[in-house]
Design a protein around this motif. Structure first.
Motif, PDB file in Angstrom:
ATOM      1  N   TYR A 132       0.874  -1.248  -0.088  1.00 29.69           N
ATOM      2  CA  TYR A 132      -0.217   0.166  -0.180  1.00 29.69           C
ATOM      3  C   TYR A 132       0.743   1.366  -0.210  1.00 29.69           C
ATOM      4  N   THR A 193      -9.013   7.459   3.856  1.00 31.81           N
ATOM      5  CA  THR A 193      -9.907   6.811   4.102  1.00 31.81           C
ATOM      6  C   THR A 193     -11.402   7.373   4.085  1.00 31.81           C
ATOM      7  N   LEU A 237     -13.144   2.257  -3.615  1.00 34.20           N
ATOM      8  CA  LEU A 237     -12.965   1.756  -2.409  1.00 34.20           C
ATOM      9  C   LEU A 237     -12.029   0.090  -2.098  1.00 34.20           C
ATOM     10  N   ALA A 238     -11.553  -0.264  -3.365  1.00 33.28           N
ATOM     11  CA  ALA A 238     -10.847  -0.722  -3.891  1.00 33.28           C
ATOM     12  C   ALA A 238      -9.545  -0.487  -2.964  1.00 33.28           C
ATOM     13  N   ALA A 241     -10.082  -0.338   0.248  1.00 34.01           N
ATOM     14  CA  ALA A 241      -9.699  -1.552   1.696  1.00 34.01           C
ATOM     15  C   ALA A 241      -8.482  -2.338   1.100  1.00 34.01           C
ATOM     16  N   ALA A 244      -7.118  -1.457   4.198  1.00 31.16           N
ATOM     17  CA  ALA A 244      -7.471  -2.194   5.992  1.00 31.16           C
ATOM     18  C   ALA A 244      -6.724  -2.945   5.291  1.00 31.16           C
ATOM     19  N   VAL A 245      -6.637  -3.465   4.348  1.00 27.95           N
ATOM     20  CA  VAL A 245      -5.810  -5.015   4.888  1.00 27.95           C
ATOM     21  C   VAL A 245      -4.014  -5.249   4.830  1.00 27.95           C
TER      22      VAL A 245
END
Length: 259
Positions: A132, A193, A237-238, A241, A244-245
């Motif tokens: 990320y 986010t 949104l991807a 996500a 978050a991962v």
């Protein structure tokens, strides 16, 4: 007088001829004295009424129709759509949408598709590398804010010409300033986010303005707006996500290292 009243009631209720009434009514008054005579007369009266109901003057079909109209009180039957009909309708709508998308001007179609590349590139590159990048996430949010400002200003350009169906009134011009304000708000969040969620909300509001609330654009443009909004929302949104991962994996690795 009861003797005079009974033929009148009999004639109104059973529609029997006057001769039959005159013949039967005196005998029916003897019911209290002789029950056997009363029962025989009752059977005779029933037979006479049945014979009258079979007379050519009465139509059985009309009698049945009258009964149905008088006593049929069931609820109306609403035909439900079968799954095949709904699937056929959905497929027809999808085909019309694809046809409208193909009929759109080539410059508008190609430029819109090219404008979606920065949205798709950010989560795709992170997923391929398995890492990320906060810088790329912030760049995606910045590009989304610029796109929202463009969509809001486009309403001004559509309402200003004299022959345009949209008038330059408060409804059109004021609503066109909402997406840029929300885009600016998304840039103020420190957490990417929260900024992505704000952009998703702003994209939904802008799509609602362009498709249903304000004077409509051409059909091909509405289909193009829906498709572009879906791609942008899914890309944002991807990215959220993936963040978050990545944070969960980082916290797990720290816990293992401390233990």
């Amino acid at each position: 007088d009861k003797t005079n009243m009974f033929p009148l009631v009999q004639r109104c209720c059973f529609h029997t001829p006057f001769k039959l009434q005159k013949l039967i009514s005196p005998r029916l008054l003897l019911y209290g004295k002789n029950k056997t005579t009363c029962s025989s007369l009752g059977l005779r009266l029933q037979r006479d009424v049945c014979l009258l109901s079979r007379s050519p003057s009465l139509n059985p079909a009309s009698v049945y129709a009258t009964k149905l109209q008088a006593f049929h009180t069931s609820l109306p039957f609403f035909k439900k759509k079968t799954p095949k009909e709904s699937e056929t309708k959905d497929s027809g709508t999808l085909q019309q949408s694809m046809k409208s998308l193909k009929d759109s001007p080539k410059p508008a179609l190609y430029l819109s598709l090219a404008g979606l590349i920065p949205f798709v590139f950010v989560p795709l590159s992170m997923a391929v590398q398995g890492t990320y990048y906060p810088e790329l996430a912030f760049a995606q949010i910045t590009y989304g804010a610029v796109t929202l400002s463009f969509l809001g200003g486009m309403r001004w350009g559509f309402a200003l010409p004299e022959n345009s169906p949209a008038k330059p009134d408060w409804l059109n011009l004021a609503n066109s300033t909402v997406p840029p304000v929300l885009a600016w708000q998304a840039l103020l969040f420190k957490d990417t986010t929260h900024g992505a969620i704000m952009l998703v909300m702003a994209l939904g509001i802008a799509l609602h303005y362009d498709v249903s609330l304000l004077p409509t654009y051409p059909r091909w443009f509405k289909v193009l707006r829906v498709a572009g909004t879906v791609v942008m929302v899914l890309s944002l949104l991807a990215t959220a996500a993936l963040k978050a991962v990545s944070e969960e994996q980082l916290s797990d690795s720290r816990n293992k290292w401390q233990n």
